[in-house]
Design a protein around this motif. Structure first.
Motif, PDB file in Angstrom:
ATOM      1  N   ALA A 190     -68.972  67.132  -8.416  1.00 45.57           N
ATOM      2  CA  ALA A 190     -68.692  65.926  -7.635  1.00 45.57           C
ATOM      3  C   ALA A 190     -69.634  64.810  -8.062  1.00 45.57           C
ATOM      4  CB  ALA A 190     -68.861  66.204  -6.149  1.00 45.57           C
ATOM      5  N   PRO A 191     -69.124  63.716  -8.635  1.00 43.73           N
ATOM      6  CA  PRO A 191     -69.995  62.636  -9.108  1.00 43.73           C
ATOM      7  C   PRO A 191     -70.868  62.026  -8.016  1.00 43.73           C
ATOM      8  CG  PRO A 191     -67.811  62.391 -10.032  1.00 43.73           C
ATOM      9  CD  PRO A 191     -67.720  63.479  -8.995  1.00 43.73           C
ATOM     10  N   ALA A 192     -70.403  62.072  -6.755  1.00 41.62           N
ATOM     11  CA  ALA A 192     -71.178  61.475  -5.671  1.00 41.62           C
ATOM     12  C   ALA A 192     -72.340  62.352  -5.223  1.00 41.62           C
ATOM     13  CB  ALA A 192     -70.259  61.190  -4.480  1.00 41.62           C
ATOM     14  N   SER A 193     -72.364  63.597  -5.660  1.00 41.37           N
ATOM     15  CA  SER A 193     -73.416  64.516  -5.239  1.00 41.37           C
ATOM     16  C   SER A 193     -74.706  64.244  -6.013  1.00 41.37           C
ATOM     17  CB  SER A 193     -72.984  65.956  -5.482  1.00 41.37           C
ATOM     18  OG  SER A 193     -74.042  66.854  -5.224  1.00 41.37           O
TER      19      SER A 193
ATOM     20  N   ASP B 156     -65.619  56.940 -18.917  1.00 41.38           N
ATOM     21  CA  ASP B 156     -64.227  56.956 -19.374  1.00 41.38           C
ATOM     22  C   ASP B 156     -63.289  56.437 -18.290  1.00 41.38           C
ATOM     23  OD1 ASP B 156     -65.070  58.045 -21.762  1.00 41.38           O
ATOM     24  OD2 ASP B 156     -64.427  60.094 -21.295  1.00 41.38           O
ATOM     25  N   LEU B 157     -63.581  56.790 -17.046  1.00 41.35           N
ATOM     26  CA  LEU B 157     -62.731  56.379 -15.932  1.00 41.35           C
ATOM     27  C   LEU B 157     -62.705  54.852 -15.798  1.00 41.35           C
ATOM     28  CD1 LEU B 157     -61.095  58.036 -13.818  1.00 41.35           C
ATOM     29  CD2 LEU B 157     -63.017  57.732 -12.255  1.00 41.35           C
ATOM     30  N   LYS B 158     -63.866  54.245 -15.960  1.00 45.17           N
ATOM     31  CA  LYS B 158     -63.933  52.786 -15.855  1.00 45.17           C
ATOM     32  C   LYS B 158     -63.267  52.098 -17.047  1.00 45.17           C
ATOM     33  CE  LYS B 158     -68.190  52.641 -13.105  1.00 45.17           C
ATOM     34  NZ  LYS B 158     -69.624  52.244 -13.094  1.00 45.17           N
ATOM     35  N   GLU B 159     -63.535  52.631 -18.227  1.00 46.20           N
ATOM     36  CA  GLU B 159     -63.077  51.949 -19.428  1.00 46.20           C
ATOM     37  C   GLU B 159     -61.586  52.134 -19.702  1.00 46.20           C
ATOM     38  OE1 GLU B 159     -64.302  51.378 -24.146  1.00 46.20           O
ATOM     39  OE2 GLU B 159     -65.512  52.661 -22.823  1.00 46.20           O
ATOM     40  N   TYR B 160     -61.087  53.332 -19.463  1.00 45.95           N
ATOM     41  CA  TYR B 160     -59.718  53.617 -19.890  1.00 45.95           C
ATOM     42  C   TYR B 160     -58.720  53.743 -18.745  1.00 45.95           C
ATOM     43  CZ  TYR B 160     -62.282  54.541 -24.150  1.00 45.95           C
ATOM     44  OH  TYR B 160     -63.119  54.412 -25.237  1.00 45.95           O
ATOM     45  N   ALA B 161     -59.203  53.847 -17.504  1.00 49.62           N
ATOM     46  CA  ALA B 161     -58.289  53.929 -16.366  1.00 49.62           C
ATOM     47  C   ALA B 161     -58.483  52.761 -15.410  1.00 49.62           C
ATOM     48  CB  ALA B 161     -58.485  55.248 -15.620  1.00 49.62           C
ATOM     49  N   ASP B 162     -59.420  51.881 -15.725  1.00 51.77           N
ATOM     50  CA  ASP B 162     -59.725  50.736 -14.867  1.00 51.77           C
ATOM     51  C   ASP B 162     -59.996  51.185 -13.432  1.00 51.77           C
ATOM     52  OD1 ASP B 162     -60.196  48.070 -14.330  1.00 51.77           O
ATOM     53  OD2 ASP B 162     -58.105  47.642 -13.821  1.00 51.77           O
ATOM     54  N   TYR B 163     -60.711  52.294 -13.305  1.00 48.17           N
ATOM     55  CA  TYR B 163     -61.065  52.866 -12.009  1.00 48.17           C
ATOM     56  C   TYR B 163     -62.563  52.647 -11.839  1.00 48.17           C
ATOM     57  CZ  TYR B 163     -60.439  56.187  -8.111  1.00 48.17           C
ATOM     58  OH  TYR B 163     -60.351  56.770  -6.864  1.00 48.17           O
ATOM     59  N   GLN B 164     -62.928  51.643 -11.074  1.00 42.26           N
ATOM     60  CA  GLN B 164     -64.299  51.167 -11.062  1.00 42.26           C
ATOM     61  C   GLN B 164     -65.222  51.921 -10.102  1.00 42.26           C
ATOM     62  OE1 GLN B 164     -65.168  48.914 -13.412  1.00 42.26           O
ATOM     63  NE2 GLN B 164     -63.024  49.177 -14.035  1.00 42.26           N
ATOM     64  N   ASP B 165     -64.671  52.542  -9.068  1.00 36.06           N
ATOM     65  CA  ASP B 165     -65.494  53.183  -8.050  1.00 36.06           C
ATOM     66  C   ASP B 165     -65.749  54.653  -8.385  1.00 36.06           C
ATOM     67  OD1 ASP B 165     -65.477  50.812  -6.547  1.00 36.06           O
ATOM     68  OD2 ASP B 165     -63.567  51.370  -5.613  1.00 36.06           O
ATOM     69  N   THR B 166     -66.806  55.207  -7.800  1.00 34.62           N
ATOM     70  CA  THR B 166     -67.016  56.640  -7.893  1.00 34.62           C
ATOM     71  C   THR B 166     -65.892  57.318  -7.124  1.00 34.62           C
ATOM     72  OG1 THR B 166     -69.411  56.393  -8.022  1.00 34.62           O
ATOM     73  CG2 THR B 166     -68.575  58.549  -7.374  1.00 34.62           C
ATOM     74  N   PRO B 167     -65.171  58.255  -7.729  1.00 37.71           N
ATOM     75  CA  PRO B 167     -63.987  58.824  -7.075  1.00 37.71           C
ATOM     76  C   PRO B 167     -64.309  59.472  -5.732  1.00 37.71           C
ATOM     77  CG  PRO B 167     -64.044  59.433  -9.374  1.00 37.71           C
ATOM     78  CD  PRO B 167     -65.358  58.806  -9.081  1.00 37.71           C
ATOM     79  N   ALA B 168     -63.466  59.154  -4.757  1.00 35.04           N
ATOM     80  CA  ALA B 168     -63.611  59.768  -3.446  1.00 35.04           C
ATOM     81  C   ALA B 168     -62.859  61.090  -3.363  1.00 35.04           C
ATOM     82  CB  ALA B 168     -63.093  58.817  -2.365  1.00 35.04           C
ATOM     83  N   PHE B 169     -61.930  61.310  -4.284  1.00 34.51           N
ATOM     84  CA  PHE B 169     -61.096  62.503  -4.241  1.00 34.51           C
ATOM     85  C   PHE B 169     -61.317  63.345  -5.503  1.00 34.51           C
ATOM     86  CE2 PHE B 169     -58.942  59.337  -1.658  1.00 34.51           C
ATOM     87  CZ  PHE B 169     -58.659  60.060  -0.507  1.00 34.51           C
ATOM     88  N   PRO B 170     -61.293  64.689  -5.356  1.00 36.42           N
ATOM     89  CA  PRO B 170     -61.536  65.556  -6.519  1.00 36.42           C
ATOM     90  C   PRO B 170     -60.426  65.496  -7.549  1.00 36.42           C
ATOM     91  CG  PRO B 170     -60.827  66.861  -4.635  1.00 36.42           C
ATOM     92  CD  PRO B 170     -61.057  65.475  -4.126  1.00 36.42           C
ATOM     93  N   HIS B 171     -59.269  64.959  -7.175  1.00 38.83           N
ATOM     94  CA  HIS B 171     -58.129  64.926  -8.091  1.00 38.83           C
ATOM     95  C   HIS B 171     -58.430  64.126  -9.359  1.00 38.83           C
ATOM     96  CE1 HIS B 171     -56.840  65.652  -3.991  1.00 38.83           C
ATOM     97  NE2 HIS B 171     -55.731  66.210  -4.436  1.00 38.83           N
ATOM     98  N   CYS B 172     -59.322  63.147  -9.259  1.00 37.93           N
ATOM     99  CA  CYS B 172     -59.719  62.406 -10.463  1.00 37.93           C
ATOM    100  C   CYS B 172     -60.396  63.332 -11.462  1.00 37.93           C
ATOM    101  CB  CYS B 172     -60.670  61.260 -10.087  1.00 37.93           C
ATOM    102  SG  CYS B 172     -59.869  59.751  -9.487  1.00 37.93           S
ATOM    103  N   MET B 173     -61.271  64.197 -10.973  1.00 36.49           N
ATOM    104  CA  MET B 173     -61.944  65.148 -11.848  1.00 36.49           C
ATOM    105  C   MET B 173     -60.967  66.209 -12.342  1.00 36.49           C
ATOM    106  SD  MET B 173     -64.066  63.738  -9.489  1.00 36.49           S
ATOM    107  CE  MET B 173     -64.501  64.813  -8.116  1.00 36.49           C
ATOM    108  N   TRP B 174     -60.094  66.666 -11.433  1.00 36.67           N
ATOM    109  CA  TRP B 174     -59.128  67.701 -11.809  1.00 36.67           C
ATOM    110  C   TRP B 174     -58.245  67.231 -12.954  1.00 36.67           C
ATOM    111  CZ3 TRP B 174     -57.037  69.077  -6.240  1.00 36.67           C
ATOM    112  CH2 TRP B 174     -58.059  69.680  -5.504  1.00 36.67           C
ATOM    113  N   SER B 175     -57.745  65.999 -12.870  1.00 38.31           N
ATOM    114  CA  SER B 175     -56.826  65.535 -13.911  1.00 38.31           C
ATOM    115  C   SER B 175     -57.564  65.240 -15.224  1.00 38.31           C
ATOM    116  CB  SER B 175     -56.043  64.310 -13.443  1.00 38.31           C
ATOM    117  OG  SER B 175     -56.880  63.238 -13.083  1.00 38.31           O
ATOM    118  N   TYR B 176     -58.850  64.948 -15.143  1.00 38.66           N
ATOM    119  CA  TYR B 176     -59.660  64.781 -16.360  1.00 38.66           C
ATOM    120  C   TYR B 176     -59.800  66.133 -17.069  1.00 38.66           C
ATOM    121  CZ  TYR B 176     -63.582  62.938 -19.189  1.00 38.66           C
ATOM    122  OH  TYR B 176     -64.418  62.525 -20.209  1.00 38.66           O
TER     123      TYR B 176
END
Length: 411
Positions: free
Chosen positions: A301-304, A319-339
């Motif tokens: 969990a990136p927030a841990s 990678d999330l910021k640069e290639y998915a334009d997702y600027q925040d630390t993910p609140a849901f584990p699905h971001c990590m799962w799909s990576y």
């Protein structure tokens, strides 16, 4: 987000972390006629997932993590497949709003142009097109549902789930609770479908033979319900000290926590992995007010604080910021799962000697104990066991006010 194109190309390695290593899959030319969605230069992956509605948060993550991984791979040059061709990865993501009818319509739109359909969230939505995909021989690869039918090769030869089946999660919690050695009274509220039934079934397997655990009451709710206040009031009257809450709807989890506090019920909670986000669910729900909130996980969990300096996490967030334009630390584990899913797909691609869906399915079922980026110690990807999804290993964790700590037993 209805169609997201990722460009580039690279020669990447067939190693544990995929982008860091040596040779691809050899130079043999594939002999099979190419399936739809793949050329000598590119491959298209389709996704149908909730990008709007109550499950839009985790649904958006099912696309973002895959965009991030494949975007970084493409920026490095692309992925070298086992047939010697280097290909770009394109992603075509469609919103189903967690509506099975929309998911079915999305499948019809994607099946002729996407090589495989992957990563999408939801049991009812993925079930809606499972039979069609298997009849059409279109890969339904690594979808985010814990229903065991997707991992049954006889029932679903062209499908495979990504996340642990519901029974895996429920059983892990039951075993940890039984291992506490203390007496516990358990109240259960579960979703009235395969999702809820699977969690409860696994939990009961986990406590089988444990004379220190008593289930005092079981109730259900419908996924379409907007409140479960009546059920919580009835369950609170049992004075259970453990609340097993097999719930998939984010707003309902938050309101349930708030309701329990308002009526003075303070049990320890179990929550499924997909509805246990510290920032999106536990903080607004007041999770710190309870003696313990437990869940299971297989991703860092990136927030841990524990993973603040972790190399995998830092690469993932970049990678999330640069290639998915997702600027925040993910609140849901699905971001990590799909990576992680993206890294696993790369492994499959690198072993494919023919550009066909049949070859993909064969190679998809040959991934063995792959330690994908972001995986917790003791967890791995393994697709070789019939009846099990790509990830079947989990660890039990307890909420610490910011993130989760791994525990062996539940006190």
């Amino acid at each position: 987000m209805s169609a997201v194109a990722l460009t580039a190309a690279v020669t990447l390695a067939f190693t544990g972390c995929a982008r860091d290593g040596g040779g691809g899959g050899g130079g043999r030319e594939g002999g099979g006629e190419a399936s739809p969605g793949i050329t000598d230069d590119s491959i298209t992956l389709g996704i149908t997932t909730p990008l709007s509605g109550a499950t839009a948060g985790p649904g958006t993550c099912t696309v973002a993590g895959l965009e991030a991984y494949m975007g970084a791979a493409n920026a490095d040059g692309g992925i070298e497949f086992g047939d010697g061709k280097t290909r770009q990865v394109e992603i075509d993501a469609m919103d189903d709003g967690y509506d099975p009818q929309k998911a079915s319509a999305n499948y019809q739109a994607l099946k002729g142009k996407a090589f495989a359909i992957t990563s999408g969230l939801g049991t009812p939505t993925n079930l809606a097109w499972r039979e069609a995909a298997n009849a059409d021989e279109v890969p339904q690869a690594f979808v985010m549902t814990g229903d065991p039918i997707f991992s049954d090769q006889e029932e679903s030869p062209w499908s495979l789930g990504w996340v642990p089946v519901y029974q895996n999660e429920g059983q892990a919690f039951g075993e940890a609770l039984a291992a506490s050695g203390e007496d516990h009274k358990v109240a259960i509220l579960s979703q009235n479908d395969d999702y809820g039934e699977g969690y409860v079934e696994g939990f009961k397997e986990g406590i089988a033979g444990a004379d220190n655990i008593e289930i005092v009451k079981e109730l259900t709710y419908e996924a379409t319900d907007t409140a479960v206040d009546a059920q919580l009031t009835e369950l609170a009257a049992t004075d259970a000290d453990i609340f097993f809450n097999a719930m998939s709807i984010t707003p309902l989890v938050i309101s349930s926590m708030q309701r329990a506090q308002s009526i003075g019920w303070s049990p320890s909670w179990f929550l499924p992995s997909n509805t246990s986000s510290p920032s999106a669910i536990l903080e607004p729900g007041g999770g710190a007010a309870f003696p313990g909130v437990y869940s299971v996980a297989f991703a860092k969990a990136p927030a841990s604080p524990e993973f603040a300096e972790d190399e995998d996490v830092q690469t993932f967030l970049s990678d999330l910021k640069e290639y998915a334009d997702y600027q925040d630390t993910p609140a849901f584990p699905h971001c990590m799962w799909s990576y992680m899913l993206g890294a696993t797909l790369e492994q499959v691609f690198q072993s494919m000697e023919e550009p066909t869906r049949a070859e993909f399915i064969q190679r998809m079922r040959e991934v063995e104990q792959f330690q994908a980026p972001l995986m917790l110690e003791g967890t791995y990807v393994d697709t070789t066991e019939d009846g099990q999804p790509a990830v079947s290993t989990v660890v039990v964790q307890k909420y610490n006010g910011k993130g989760y700590d791994t525990v062996e037993a539940i006190g």
